[in-house]
Scaffold this active site. Structure first.
Site, PDB file in Angstrom:
ATOM      1  CG  ASP A   1       5.927 -11.920   4.594  1.00  8.72           C
ATOM      2  OD1 ASP A   1       7.114 -11.677   4.327  1.00  8.72           O
ATOM      3  OD2 ASP A   1       5.229 -12.750   3.971  1.00  8.72           O
TER       4      ASP A   1
ATOM      5  CG  ASP B   1      -1.571  -8.453  -1.081  1.00 10.81           C
ATOM      6  OD1 ASP B   1      -0.583  -7.935  -1.643  1.00 10.81           O
ATOM      7  OD2 ASP B   1      -2.397  -9.173  -1.689  1.00 10.81           O
ATOM      8  CB  VAL B   2       2.895  -4.428  -0.339  1.00  8.57           C
ATOM      9  CG1 VAL B   2       3.582  -4.679   0.991  1.00  8.57           C
ATOM     10  CG2 VAL B   2       3.434  -5.357  -1.425  1.00  8.57           C
TER      11      VAL B   2
ATOM     12  CE1 TYR C   1      12.544  -9.206  -8.236  1.00  9.02           C
ATOM     13  CE2 TYR C   1      14.633  -8.924  -9.387  1.00  9.02           C
ATOM     14  CZ  TYR C   1      13.911  -8.986  -8.212  1.00  9.02           C
ATOM     15  OH  TYR C   1      14.560  -8.829  -7.005  1.00  9.02           O
TER      16      TYR C   1
ATOM     17  CE  LYS D   1      12.763  -5.856  -6.610  1.00  5.94           C
ATOM     18  NZ  LYS D   1      12.357  -5.449  -5.246  1.00  5.94           N
TER      19      LYS D   1
END
Length: 249
Positions: A37, A64-65, A159, A163
């Site tokens: 995370d 940090d993805v 968003y 997704k």
């Protein structure tokens, strides 16, 4: 007997919400967990909540993805500790920066795409390369999309787009990786009781509940149980699947 004993699982966004619940459920099923995370405080909270079984060997990582170097460092730390990559990857990390299209800033659009979509891509690519290099041929990747990626939602242009991208990324990855023994599936949660939903004004929450046949929001654990199923051999012929967990929304 628990179904994931001896398995190693990476959970991004593991510090809160669905990610935190997933860490608890997968640990309950016997897996060793890598809690990743951006918020190191939340990582430690999750680790404390799953440390009851001393036979399991968990790891907490600040990651940090959206940054390849951060994901690569996380893989390096994983290999140093376990001498192998995880065979279960759960891409839960996600953010919202809501606003109506005409008011949405470029920065807020980019940040949501970078974390939710690019982050899923980077984690999948970097860790899957290691899975292949280490000859692991029974792996499961579970991505978290959203029902709004199918239908859209007011104030969530960024968003919704991110997704929708996660869902199509999943389907394509499943076609490319299936013959390597790596299954890739996506879950589309509906309205789930998480910090993200808690930030929505109560009046708006009530309007959403009216659209749900079960007349309630879901719990993070109800998503995590489906994740545990997809991580296990109980779903061994599921690949490229989209599973909606919405209460009928």
């Amino acid at each position: 007997m628990s179904s994931l004993i001896g398995r190693l699982a990476l959970v991004t966004g593991g510090g809160s919400g669905i990610g935190q619940a997933t860490c608890r459920i997968l640990a309950r099923e016997g897996a060793s967990i890598i809690v990743a995370d951006r918020a190191s405080k939340n990582v430690q909270k999750t680790l404390q909540s799953i440390q009851s079984d001393t036979t399991q060997n968990h790891l907490g990582l600040e990651m940090d993805v959206a940054k390849a170097t951060s994901v690569e460092d996380a893989l390096k730390n994983t290999l140093e500790k376990y001498a192998k990559p995880p065979s279960i990857i759960v891409n839960c990390a996600g953010i919202t920066r809501d606003n109506f299209l005409l008011k949405l800033s470029e920065e807020d659009f980019d940040e949501v795409i970078n974390v939710n979509l690019k982050g899923t891509f980077l984690v999948t690519k970097i860790f899957t390369n290691s899975i292949v290099q280490n000859g692991i041929n029974n792996a499961s990747i579970i991505n978290i999309g959203s029902i709004v990626g199918d239908y859209g939602n007011l104030g969530q242009t960024n968003y919704s787009a991110s997704k929708a991208g996660v869902e199509l990324l999943t389907r394509t990855a499943s076609k490319e990786l299936g013959n390597l023994g790596i299954r890739v599936n996506v879950i589309l949660p509906g309205m789930i009781r998480t910090p993200m939903i808690d930030a929505v004004p109560p009046k708006v929450q009530e309007k959403f509940k009216e659209l749900i046949p079960m007349k309630r929001f879901g719990n993070a654990e109800e998503i995590a149980e489906v994740i545990a199923f997809l991580a296990s051999d109980k779903s061994s012929y599921m690949n490229g699947a989209t599973i909606k967990v919405t209460g009928g929304f």
